[in-house]
Scaffold this motif. Structure first.
Motif, PDB file in Angstrom:
ATOM      1  N   ARG A 145      53.429  26.077  87.301  1.00  0.00           N
ATOM      2  CA  ARG A 145      52.052  26.015  87.812  1.00  0.00           C
ATOM      3  C   ARG A 145      51.766  27.147  88.784  1.00  0.00           C
ATOM      4  N   ASP A 146      52.670  27.348  89.741  1.00  0.00           N
ATOM      5  CA  ASP A 146      52.416  28.357  90.771  1.00  0.00           C
ATOM      6  C   ASP A 146      52.468  29.766  90.203  1.00  0.00           C
ATOM      7  N   THR A 147      53.253  29.955  89.134  1.00  0.00           N
ATOM      8  CA  THR A 147      53.236  31.252  88.448  1.00  0.00           C
ATOM      9  C   THR A 147      51.867  31.507  87.825  1.00  0.00           C
ATOM     10  N   ALA A 148      51.329  30.496  87.159  1.00  0.00           N
ATOM     11  CA  ALA A 148      50.003  30.635  86.520  1.00  0.00           C
ATOM     12  C   ALA A 148      48.915  30.852  87.568  1.00  0.00           C
ATOM     13  N   ILE A 149      48.987  30.116  88.665  1.00  0.00           N
ATOM     14  CA  ILE A 149      47.972  30.275  89.720  1.00  0.00           C
ATOM     15  C   ILE A 149      48.057  31.665  90.341  1.00  0.00           C
ATOM     16  N   TYR A 150      49.283  32.161  90.540  1.00  0.00           N
ATOM     17  CA  TYR A 150      49.414  33.514  91.096  1.00  0.00           C
ATOM     18  C   TYR A 150      48.808  34.556  90.152  1.00  0.00           C
ATOM     19  N   ARG A 151      49.026  34.363  88.861  1.00  0.00           N
ATOM     20  CA  ARG A 151      48.437  35.302  87.897  1.00  0.00           C
ATOM     21  C   ARG A 151      46.916  35.236  87.945  1.00  0.00           C
ATOM     22  N   LEU A 152      46.368  34.013  88.046  1.00  0.00           N
ATOM     23  CA  LEU A 152      44.909  33.878  88.138  1.00  0.00           C
ATOM     24  C   LEU A 152      44.379  34.537  89.407  1.00  0.00           C
ATOM     25  N   ARG A 153      45.077  34.330  90.517  1.00  0.00           N
ATOM     26  CA  ARG A 153      44.647  34.947  91.775  1.00  0.00           C
ATOM     27  C   ARG A 153      44.736  36.463  91.697  1.00  0.00           C
ATOM     28  N   SER A 154      45.786  36.966  91.063  1.00  0.00           N
ATOM     29  CA  SER A 154      45.943  38.419  90.939  1.00  0.00           C
ATOM     30  C   SER A 154      44.865  39.009  90.038  1.00  0.00           C
ATOM     31  N   ASN A 155      44.578  38.307  88.951  1.00  0.00           N
ATOM     32  CA  ASN A 155      43.512  38.782  88.055  1.00  0.00           C
ATOM     33  C   ASN A 155      42.164  38.744  88.772  1.00  0.00           C
ATOM     34  N   ASN A 156      41.970  37.729  89.619  1.00  0.00           N
ATOM     35  CA  ASN A 156      40.718  37.638  90.377  1.00  0.00           C
ATOM     36  C   ASN A 156      40.557  38.826  91.322  1.00  0.00           C
ATOM     37  N   VAL A 157      41.670  39.235  91.924  1.00  0.00           N
ATOM     38  CA  VAL A 157      41.613  40.397  92.821  1.00  0.00           C
ATOM     39  C   VAL A 157      41.188  41.632  92.039  1.00  0.00           C
ATOM     40  N   ARG A 158      41.757  41.814  90.836  1.00  0.00           N
ATOM     41  CA  ARG A 158      41.376  42.968  90.006  1.00  0.00           C
ATOM     42  C   ARG A 158      39.895  42.912  89.630  1.00  0.00           C
TER      43      ARG A 158
END
Length: 451
Positions: A145-158
């Motif tokens: 879960r936290d891996t997926a959330i980190y990816r979503l947060r990183s994509n949001n930053v981009r």
């Protein structure tokens, strides 16, 4: 680069290397988890209570040897008063065999007590296995879960970085104001804060993963729910828990242990019968060198307890109170397990509804964002409207990821609450530990120090 850094990079970027499944992780935990290995050792140690109890049926044998120096100085009575000085080296040895014939049925009851202790210990081992596997599922799913959330947060930053660049371009063209740019930059700053927090949570989950499973996580794959192990109704779940949950069964065996302990204590009030045989040579007895004879004795002893200051009576009363305590604890564990079943069943049912609603929220948020972006391009929406829609979609996706996590955790928690979460029921690709193997090796063992 360390293996941890390589696999962390693979997880964060979705690389196909270092792939790992939930079954793989559970198998490693089953084999290497120190808590589980410690409980297995404790169960093997409890197996030894049976040969210790059976020793009451067996004879005791010993060999004793002694030696020394004897000097005697005395005066012979008479008119001359002659003095005599003698010295010798007396010694000898003997072999002694002793056997208890009757001890108030204490040996018989101690054997039954030991067997109940062993059965209780096996259930404790099952409960430890269940707990370790449940913790391993939680560690795996938290990391996923936290891996997926980190990816979503990183994509949001981009996305927000691109939004800031687009806003700057539109500002130069006079399409937006400085306020729009400030809103975009503020959203970017908040996105970076959220990204850092997500990375912190991920590292914490990875640490828990290593602690429980004993290895660094790899690129984790989505988990499958063992639907065939899930009870269809709450009443069936209660029934399964009553029949198979290790906490319930262990408590029942502990009631048997306490019951046998009462009998053992009461046996101290009954007579005891022992027989013994002893034989061996004696040398240089009574200060006479080179003297030798054999001493052989066969005896029987009957001991009838009368009064020991009230100690035994107190121990019997204490054992009866311990029996009452064990019965109350058995009821307590049954209620505790039923509460866990009810909670887990409700969580499982709700998780299925939540994930459907969360999926719909994602779909609607995606449509809303696409429409708002198009309207913003035509000048009908502000930068704030776009940022708000992007944030709503991000939150919806995170909610959906969390719902997937919660549904899997709820499923395994429900299985665990019925007592059926084990390496065998999950079909893990590992050699199964059989507690009876060690028991069979030691139960009739008379000699030897090796397990």
């Amino acid at each position: 680069m360390s293996s941890f850094a390589i696999c962390l990079s693979a997880m964060l970027h979705g690389a196909p290397v270092c792939a790992d499944s939930l079954s793989d992780a559970l198998a490693r935990a089953y084999v290497s988890n120190p808590q589980l290995r410690a409980q297995r050792a404790d169960t093997r140690a409890t197996d030894e209570t049976l040969p210790q109890a059976l020793a009451g049926y067996r004879p005791n044998a010993l060999v004793a040897v002694d030696g020394g120096l004897l000097r005697e100085n005395y005066a012979v009575p008479g008119p001359r008063g002659q003095k005599v000085n003698l010295s010798s080296h007396p010694g000898g040895g003997y072999v002694q065999l002793s056997q208890n014939v009757f001890n108030g049925f204490r040996t018989q009851n101690q054997v039954q007590l030991a067997q109940s202790q062993i059965l209780s210990s096996r259930e404790s081992l099952r409960y430890t296995e269940l707990s370790v596997l449940a913790n391993a599922v939680a560690a795996y799913m938290n990391t996923l879960r936290d891996t997926a959330i980190y990816r979503l947060r990183s994509n949001n930053v981009r996305v927000l970085e691109q939004q800031v660049e687009d806003t700057k371009t539109r500002l130069r063209c006079g399409e937006v104001t400085l306020t729009d740019l400030a809103q975009a930059e503020a959203a970017l700053s908040q996105g970076r804060v959220d990204q850092t927090g997500a990375l912190t949570n991920l590292k914490s989950s990875i640490a828990s993963y290593v602690q429980v499973i004993g290895d660094e996580p790899k690129s984790l794959t989505p988990a499958k729910t063992p639907a065939d192990l899930l009870p269809k109704t709450l009443d069936l779940a209660y029934q399964l828990a009553d029949e198979d949950h290790p906490l319930v069964l262990s408590a029942r065996h502990n009631v048997d242990v306490a019951h046998q302990a009462v009998k053992v204590s009461e046996g101290q009030l009954l007579p005891s019968v022992d027989v013994s045989a002893r034989s061996g040579p004696r040398y240089n007895y009574a200060s006479v060198e080179k003297q030798k004879y054999y001493d052989t004795t066969i005896s029987a002893q009957i001991s009838i307890p009368l009064y020991d200051s009230g100690t035994t009576y107190s121990e019997i009363r204490q054992a009866k109170e311990k029996l009452g305590q064990a019965e109350a604890v058995s009821d307590q564990y049954r209620y505790q397990v039923h509460a866990s079943v009810a909670t887990s069943f409700a969580a499982w049912e709700n998780s299925q509804k939540i994930i459907v609603d969360a999926g719909r929220e994602v779909q609607q948020s995606e449509r809303a964002l696409a429409g708002i972006r198009e309207e913003a391009r035509l000048g009908q929406r502000t930068t704030f409207d776009v940022l708000y829609a992007e944030q709503s979609l991000l939150n919806a996706r995170i909610t959906y990821v969390s719902a997937q996590h919660d549904r899997t955790i709820a499923a395994f928690s429900l299985i665990a609450s019925t007592g059926r979460l084990s390496a065998e029921t999950l079909g893990l690709n590992v050699p199964l530990y059989n507690a009876a193997d060690h028991y069979d090796r030691v139960k009739d063992k008379w000699f030897g120090t090796n397990p």
